[in-house]
Scaffold this active site. Structure first.
Site, PDB file in Angstrom:
ATOM      1  N   CYS A   1       0.812  -1.223   0.000  1.00 42.18           N
ATOM      2  CA  CYS A   1       0.000   0.000   0.000  1.00 42.18           C
ATOM      3  C   CYS A   1       0.846   1.274   0.000  1.00 42.18           C
ATOM      4  O   CYS A   1       0.495   2.271  -0.643  1.00 42.18           O
ATOM      5  CB  CYS A   1      -0.933   0.013   1.206  1.00 42.18           C
ATOM      6  SG  CYS A   1      -2.015  -1.429   1.311  1.00 42.18           S
TER       7      CYS A   1
ATOM      8  N   CYS B   1      -2.077   3.077   2.904  1.00 40.99           N
ATOM      9  CA  CYS B   1      -2.931   2.129   3.621  1.00 40.99           C
ATOM     10  C   CYS B   1      -3.955   2.856   4.490  1.00 40.99           C
ATOM     11  O   CYS B   1      -3.826   4.039   4.805  1.00 40.99           O
ATOM     12  CB  CYS B   1      -2.072   1.188   4.457  1.00 40.99           C
ATOM     13  SG  CYS B   1      -2.965  -0.283   5.036  1.00 40.99           S
ATOM     14  N   ASP B   2      -4.943   2.100   4.930  1.00 39.70           N
ATOM     15  CA  ASP B   2      -6.194   2.626   5.482  1.00 39.70           C
ATOM     16  C   ASP B   2      -6.043   3.782   6.468  1.00 39.70           C
ATOM     17  O   ASP B   2      -6.636   4.850   6.296  1.00 39.70           O
ATOM     18  CB  ASP B   2      -6.951   1.505   6.209  1.00 39.70           C
ATOM     19  CG  ASP B   2      -7.293   0.348   5.291  1.00 39.70           C
ATOM     20  OD1 ASP B   2      -6.865   0.369   4.125  1.00 39.70           O
ATOM     21  OD2 ASP B   2      -7.974  -0.574   5.740  1.00 39.70           O
ATOM     22  N   LYS B   3      -5.299   3.574   7.551  1.00 40.21           N
ATOM     23  CA  LYS B   3      -5.296   4.559   8.634  1.00 40.21           C
ATOM     24  C   LYS B   3      -4.408   5.764   8.335  1.00 40.21           C
ATOM     25  O   LYS B   3      -4.526   6.795   8.985  1.00 40.21           O
ATOM     26  CB  LYS B   3      -4.839   3.891   9.943  1.00 40.21           C
ATOM     27  CG  LYS B   3      -5.618   2.638  10.306  1.00 40.21           C
ATOM     28  CD  LYS B   3      -7.116   2.843  10.259  1.00 40.21           C
ATOM     29  CE  LYS B   3      -7.883   1.541  10.420  1.00 40.21           C
ATOM     30  NZ  LYS B   3      -7.770   0.603   9.292  1.00 40.21           N
TER      31      LYS B   3
ATOM     32  N   CYS C   1      -5.236  -1.749  -1.380  1.00 35.53           N
ATOM     33  CA  CYS C   1      -6.169  -2.831  -1.731  1.00 35.53           C
ATOM     34  C   CYS C   1      -7.237  -2.353  -2.713  1.00 35.53           C
ATOM     35  O   CYS C   1      -7.806  -1.282  -2.563  1.00 35.53           O
ATOM     36  CB  CYS C   1      -6.803  -3.396  -0.472  1.00 35.53           C
ATOM     37  SG  CYS C   1      -5.592  -4.125   0.652  1.00 35.53           S
TER      38      CYS C   1
ATOM     39  N   SER D   1     -13.245  -4.619   8.103  1.00 32.43           N
ATOM     40  CA  SER D   1     -12.496  -4.158   6.948  1.00 32.43           C
ATOM     41  C   SER D   1     -13.473  -3.632   5.909  1.00 32.43           C
ATOM     42  O   SER D   1     -14.644  -4.022   5.875  1.00 32.43           O
ATOM     43  CB  SER D   1     -11.705  -5.325   6.357  1.00 32.43           C
ATOM     44  OG  SER D   1     -11.276  -5.037   5.052  1.00 32.43           O
TER      45      SER D   1
END
Length: 565
Positions: free
Chosen positions: A60, A133-135, A205, A481
């Site tokens: 990511c 990435c996500d956070k 992702c 998720s």
């Protein structure tokens, strides 16, 4: 705006950094900066922080070092001096289903704190935050809102889809394959082949999971340039996007355009509408609550339900749909989603963006590819309402979040199967101990009790992979998720470790999902719950010292964004 004048001639844009670099008394600071290659000319320019969430662990953020160089080139060409620095990052996909996942949401706070701290310590005049990435994405926005210096977020972009059995695949397929493998529906060789082909290179992702959901938020919130987040990670155009971001932040300095001019109530409502229209991740609720708090904007969980209820589901994206983020880019990108919202009267068009143009102006520039099927027309939505609902009831007095995109389940009534850890729930699925009609309850995984509010993709993916996705529901005070789909209620608040009613549930209690009535309840009276809680005692903390213990002491309820400030 007030300019600082140098020698009575040239206006200076060194709003903050002049205190760090200017005058005879700052000779020691200049000496140390020159030791790493900065020149007098560099130090006469505005200092622009480039906060990079690059790590070598996972795809990511892996390519962000390259993009950082492009951002810096853009800053230099536009008259600024870039200073790059790094912060931490945790890969959700890698840590999922392990103790390491507890660090994920904690990392959001640590990243926001560290980005803020370095920027304050070095008196930057502006800031570009590179995220993947996500956070990392909400952390970057939170830091910008705190600092309120000219700045923007640049998303590294989506991974390309993998290819397996003549089908585009993502990491979601691998998690679901684990459940299929455990029940004998998928063999060892096929699982290994899928594992080897699902993630073909750098990028976040590939479905409308949390990273791409928050990238959508960035563009529709206005904190990223429209069109920048949609460009995939390894697309040839991404370097130019990064250079333009560097040049743009210097334009923001000249305009004195700051994050709190952009992150307004109307901008946040635009972001929520975009999440609803694209079937985005439930994590957007948690992150937008946190962003709003940092920006001083009132926001409640109920606002997500209200907005989602009036916005149609338009984007046919995984995990519930057919397409991935690279398909959305080819179709017209996030700008096309914004244009659909504009056409439907669902966009606050006057909200300003980092370009200085309004979101309405940006949305009108969207180009739609001929024959694209990723983003539906307003008169042909996938569903009349968006993907998020907020449920309340005696099981979740402060609320719980459900994503209804990708399935048609609106009611479920079944016996509880109660687990006090994610690992115990996963083991039950893996060993075929969950039956049709059950409601899996996973508790003591909240922000405080976890600590860190782990995502449950290992469990939810295994449920779907085992063929139970349409017949089993799940309730947790943890998170999901963005790849999760099915009738799954997360963020249950108050959480079990804080004495929420979810702590009172026992095996066999009947749990009811009633989405149309926005109800999540257990068939117990208030008196029954009160009586059970008389003998309840909180479990001992999992961590007595260190960052996890510190986080648990400070973190708020999920209904308030699980923030520590």
């Amino acid at each position: 705006m007030a300019f600082l004048f140098r020698n009575g001639l040239m206006p200076s844009l060194k709003w903050n950094s002049s205190a760090l670099t200017d005058g005879p008394h700052r000779a020691p600071a200049r000496a140390m900066l020159k030791a790493v290659g900065f020149t007098d000319e560099d130090l006469r320019r505005p200092l622009v922080g480039v906060a990079n969430t690059w790590i070598e662990i996972g795809p990511c953020n892996y390519h962000l070092r390259r993009l950082g160089e492009q951002v810096k080139a853009g800053i230099r060409a536009a008259g600024g001096t870039p200073m790059e620095y790094n912060t931490v990052s945790i890969s959700d996909g890698i840590t999922m289903g392990t103790e390491g996942m507890r660090a994920s949401l904690v990392s959001r706070e640590v990243m926001a704190d560290s980005i803020e701290l370095v920027a304050r310590g070095n008196l930057f005049d502006a800031l570009v935050v590179l995220v993947g990435c996500d956070k990392t994405i909400p952390a970057g926005i939170m830091a910008l809102a705190r600092l309120n210096i000219p700045g923007l977020v640049l998303y590294g972009g989506s991974i390309a889809p993998g290819r397996w059995q003549n089908t585009d695949v993502t990491i979601q397929d691998v998690f679901e394959a684990v459940g299929a493998h455990a029940t004998g529906r998928l063999g060892d060789a096929d699982l290994a082949t899928l594992e080897n082909q699902a993630c073909p290179g750098p990028g976040a992702c590939g479905g409308q999971f949390t990273a791409n959901t928050m990238a959508t938020v960035c563009e529709c919130l206005g904190i990223s340039p429209m069109g920048s987040a949609s460009v995939p990670a390894m697309d040839a155009a991404k370097d130019a996007v990064a250079q333009r971001a560097g040049a743009l932040v210097m334009e923001m300095v000249r305009r004195d355009l700051r994050p709190r001019h952009i992150i307004t109530r109307h901008a946040i409502e635009n972001a929520i509408a975009a999440v609803a229209a694209t079937g985005g991740s439930t994590n957007a609720v948690l992150h937008l609550l946190a962003i709003a708090q940092e920006a001083g904007v009132p926001l409640e969980m109920e606002d997500f339900d209200r907005i989602s209820n009036r916005v149609p589901l338009l984007a046919d994206l995984k995990p519930g749909g057919r397409y991935v983020a690279t398909d959305l880019y080819k179709a017209g990108g996030i700008a096309l989603v914004a244009r659909r919202l504009l056409e439907g009267g669902l966009l606050h068009t006057e909200a300003v963006t980092v370009t200085g143009r309004t979101i309405g102006e940006e949305a009108r520039t969207a180009r739609e590819s001929d024959g694209q099927q990723v983003v539906r027309a307003l008169n042909n939505p996938l569903k009349p309402n968006g993907g998020l609902v907020i449920l309340k009831g005696n099981l979740a007095p402060e609320g719980a979040v459900v994503k209804i995109a990708g399935h048609d389940l609106r009611h479920h009534r079944g016996p509880a199967r109660v687990f006090d850890t994610e690992e115990a729930a996963f083991a039950a699925v893996e060993h075929s101990q969950i039956r049709t009609g059950d409601v899996v309850v996973v508790r003591y995984e909240g922000p405080f009790g976890g600590p860190g509010m782990r995502e449950m993709l290992a469990v939810t993916g295994a449920i779907v992979g085992a063929g139970l996705g349409n017949s089993v529901a799940l309730v947790t005070d943890g998170r999901f998720s963005g790849a999760t789909h099915g009738l799954m209620a997360g963020h249950v608040a108050p959480e079990a470790a804080k004495g929420g009613p979810i702590a009172a549930i026992r095996d066999g209690d009947i749990v009811v999902f009633d989405v149309p009535q926005r109800q999540l309840r257990v068939e117990l009276s208030d008196a029954d719950i009160h009586e059970r809680m008389k003998t309840w005692a909180p479990p001992p903390p999992r961590f007595a010292t260190g960052v996890m213990a510190k986080y648990a002491r400070l973190v708020s309820s999920a209904s308030r964004g699980a923030v520590t400030g």
